[in-house]
Scaffold this motif. Structure first.
Motif, PDB file in Angstrom:
ATOM      1  N   MET A 285       0.952  -1.612   0.263  1.00 42.94           N
ATOM      2  CA  MET A 285       0.432   0.057   0.018  1.00 42.94           C
ATOM      3  C   MET A 285       0.232   1.431   0.039  1.00 42.94           C
ATOM      4  N   THR A 286       0.755   2.351  -0.708  1.00 43.17           N
ATOM      5  CA  THR A 286       1.102   3.773  -1.213  1.00 43.17           C
ATOM      6  C   THR A 286       1.379   4.703  -0.026  1.00 43.17           C
ATOM      7  N   VAL A 287       1.951   5.262   0.576  1.00 46.55           N
ATOM      8  CA  VAL A 287       1.681   6.744   1.315  1.00 46.55           C
ATOM      9  C   VAL A 287       0.410   7.184   1.287  1.00 46.55           C
ATOM     10  N   PRO A 288       0.034   7.867   0.557  1.00 47.36           N
ATOM     11  CA  PRO A 288      -1.006   8.770  -0.904  1.00 47.36           C
ATOM     12  C   PRO A 288      -2.536   7.251   0.065  1.00 47.36           C
ATOM     13  N   LEU A 289      -2.133   6.308  -0.531  1.00 45.75           N
ATOM     14  CA  LEU A 289      -3.537   5.824  -0.397  1.00 45.75           C
ATOM     15  C   LEU A 289      -3.956   5.449   1.008  1.00 45.75           C
ATOM     16  N   ALA A 290      -2.493   5.377   1.945  1.00 44.23           N
ATOM     17  CA  ALA A 290      -2.648   4.642   3.050  1.00 44.23           C
ATOM     18  C   ALA A 290      -3.512   6.574   4.034  1.00 44.23           C
ATOM     19  N   LEU A 291      -3.163   7.242   3.343  1.00 43.61           N
ATOM     20  CA  LEU A 291      -3.669   8.496   4.024  1.00 43.61           C
ATOM     21  C   LEU A 291      -5.346   9.032   4.077  1.00 43.61           C
ATOM     22  N   CYS A 292      -5.610   8.490   2.299  1.00 40.72           N
ATOM     23  CA  CYS A 292      -7.237   8.774   1.856  1.00 40.72           C
ATOM     24  C   CYS A 292      -8.021   7.818   2.721  1.00 40.72           C
ATOM     25  N   MET A 293      -6.720   6.754   3.155  1.00 47.18           N
ATOM     26  CA  MET A 293      -7.709   6.089   4.174  1.00 47.18           C
ATOM     27  C   MET A 293      -8.294   6.189   5.849  1.00 47.18           C
ATOM     28  N   VAL A 294      -6.787   6.649   6.207  1.00 47.75           N
ATOM     29  CA  VAL A 294      -7.033   7.834   7.419  1.00 47.75           C
ATOM     30  C   VAL A 294      -8.201   9.184   7.093  1.00 47.75           C
ATOM     31  N   TRP A 295      -8.002   9.130   6.434  1.00 47.24           N
ATOM     32  CA  TRP A 295      -8.683  10.640   5.772  1.00 47.24           C
ATOM     33  C   TRP A 295     -10.336  10.162   6.052  1.00 47.24           C
ATOM     34  N   LEU A 296     -10.819   8.797   5.091  1.00 48.38           N
ATOM     35  CA  LEU A 296     -11.713   8.249   5.185  1.00 48.38           C
ATOM     36  C   LEU A 296     -12.357   7.975   6.729  1.00 48.38           C
ATOM     37  N   ILE A 297     -11.801   7.354   7.004  1.00 44.76           N
ATOM     38  CA  ILE A 297     -11.784   6.542   9.003  1.00 44.76           C
ATOM     39  C   ILE A 297     -12.169   8.261   9.530  1.00 44.76           C
TER      40      ILE A 297
ATOM     41  N   TRP B 152      -2.760  14.135  -5.386  1.00 49.00           N
ATOM     42  CA  TRP B 152      -1.695  13.371  -4.954  1.00 49.00           C
ATOM     43  C   TRP B 152      -2.105  11.511  -5.337  1.00 49.00           C
ATOM     44  N   ILE B 153      -3.385  10.604  -4.717  1.00 47.24           N
ATOM     45  CA  ILE B 153      -3.561   9.719  -4.954  1.00 47.24           C
ATOM     46  C   ILE B 153      -3.783   9.376  -6.543  1.00 47.24           C
ATOM     47  N   THR B 154      -3.939  10.341  -6.890  1.00 52.62           N
ATOM     48  CA  THR B 154      -4.110  10.147  -8.777  1.00 52.62           C
ATOM     49  C   THR B 154      -3.384  10.631  -9.066  1.00 52.62           C
ATOM     50  N   TRP B 155      -2.195  11.192  -8.868  1.00 49.06           N
ATOM     51  CA  TRP B 155      -0.789  10.887  -9.754  1.00 49.06           C
ATOM     52  C   TRP B 155       0.036  10.004  -9.365  1.00 49.06           C
ATOM     53  N   VAL B 156      -0.049   9.543  -7.624  1.00 46.89           N
ATOM     54  CA  VAL B 156       0.672   8.286  -7.831  1.00 46.89           C
ATOM     55  C   VAL B 156      -0.226   7.135  -8.173  1.00 46.89           C
ATOM     56  N   ALA B 157      -0.943   6.295  -7.874  1.00 43.63           N
ATOM     57  CA  ALA B 157      -2.252   5.310  -8.085  1.00 43.63           C
ATOM     58  C   ALA B 157      -2.717   5.131  -9.403  1.00 43.63           C
ATOM     59  N   GLY B 158      -2.895   6.705 -10.082  1.00 46.19           N
ATOM     60  CA  GLY B 158      -3.652   6.820 -11.342  1.00 46.19           C
ATOM     61  C   GLY B 158      -5.007   7.511 -11.593  1.00 46.19           C
ATOM     62  N   PRO B 159      -5.976   6.962 -12.552  1.00 45.47           N
ATOM     63  CA  PRO B 159      -7.345   8.265 -12.331  1.00 45.47           C
ATOM     64  C   PRO B 159      -8.248   7.207 -11.640  1.00 45.47           C
ATOM     65  N   PHE B 160      -8.082   6.071 -12.504  1.00 48.14           N
ATOM     66  CA  PHE B 160      -8.970   5.246 -12.152  1.00 48.14           C
ATOM     67  C   PHE B 160      -9.559   5.395 -10.543  1.00 48.14           C
ATOM     68  N   VAL B 161      -7.806   5.042 -10.042  1.00 44.44           N
ATOM     69  CA  VAL B 161      -8.212   4.544  -8.045  1.00 44.44           C
ATOM     70  C   VAL B 161      -8.466   6.234  -7.512  1.00 44.44           C
ATOM     71  N   GLY B 162      -8.138   7.419  -7.993  1.00 43.98           N
ATOM     72  CA  GLY B 162      -8.708   8.577  -8.508  1.00 43.98           C
ATOM     73  C   GLY B 162      -9.736   9.052  -8.144  1.00 43.98           C
ATOM     74  N   MET B 163     -10.620   8.717  -9.266  1.00 42.14           N
ATOM     75  CA  MET B 163     -12.070   8.656  -9.534  1.00 42.14           C
ATOM     76  C   MET B 163     -12.674   7.556  -8.442  1.00 42.14           C
ATOM     77  N   ALA B 164     -12.320   6.418  -7.466  1.00 42.75           N
ATOM     78  CA  ALA B 164     -12.901   5.143  -7.104  1.00 42.75           C
ATOM     79  C   ALA B 164     -13.173   6.473  -5.197  1.00 42.75           C
ATOM     80  N   ILE B 165     -11.460   7.340  -5.103  1.00 40.66           N
ATOM     81  CA  ILE B 165     -11.578   7.792  -3.891  1.00 40.66           C
ATOM     82  C   ILE B 165     -12.121   9.107  -3.723  1.00 40.66           C
ATOM     83  N   LEU B 166     -12.437   9.904  -5.121  1.00 45.25           N
ATOM     84  CA  LEU B 166     -13.726  10.992  -5.093  1.00 45.25           C
ATOM     85  C   LEU B 166     -14.593  10.722  -4.562  1.00 45.25           C
ATOM     86  N   ALA B 167     -15.125   9.226  -5.216  1.00 38.69           N
ATOM     87  CA  ALA B 167     -16.180   8.837  -4.676  1.00 38.69           C
ATOM     88  C   ALA B 167     -16.315   8.706  -4.091  1.00 38.69           C
ATOM     89  N   ALA B 168     -15.792   7.820  -3.125  1.00 34.47           N
ATOM     90  CA  ALA B 168     -15.520   7.734  -1.566  1.00 34.47           C
ATOM     91  C   ALA B 168     -15.998   8.762  -0.613  1.00 34.47           C
TER      92      ALA B 168
END
Length: 81
Positions: free
Chosen positions: A1-13, A44-60
């Motif tokens: 798991m990348t750092v921005p993805l972990a931070l996104c999960m912390v943000w969601l929690i 940051w997450i869109t830059w690192v993981a790509g637009p599909f992951v970015g759109m999923a995080i945006l929807a969340a």
């Protein structure tokens, strides 16, 4: 798991925990803070993981902060017509 993805999960929690507590202003101050932190994190997450992951995080994030999204959508419709 990348750092921005972990931070996104912390943000969601954190957003879910904030939503559990009562608030006199219906959580608007917390929503402004979450938006201020979430937008750069989303870039940051869109830059690192790509637009599909970015759109999923945006929807969340939009599902958690749905009222600011609804009011923004209404404002856009008023401006267009």
């Amino acid at each position: 798991m990348t750092v921005p993805l972990a931070l996104c999960m912390v943000w969601l929690i954190a957003a879910n925990v904030i939503a559990m507590f009562p608030s006199r202003d219906y959580h608007w101050r917390a929503a402004y803070g979450l938006i201020a932190v979430g937008v750069p994190l989303l870039g940051w997450i869109t830059w690192v993981a790509g637009p599909f992951v970015g759109m999923a995080i945006l929807a969340a994030g939009a599902s958690i902060l749905r009222w600011p999204v609804v009011y923004f959508w209404r404002w856009l419709r008023r401006q267009a017509g």
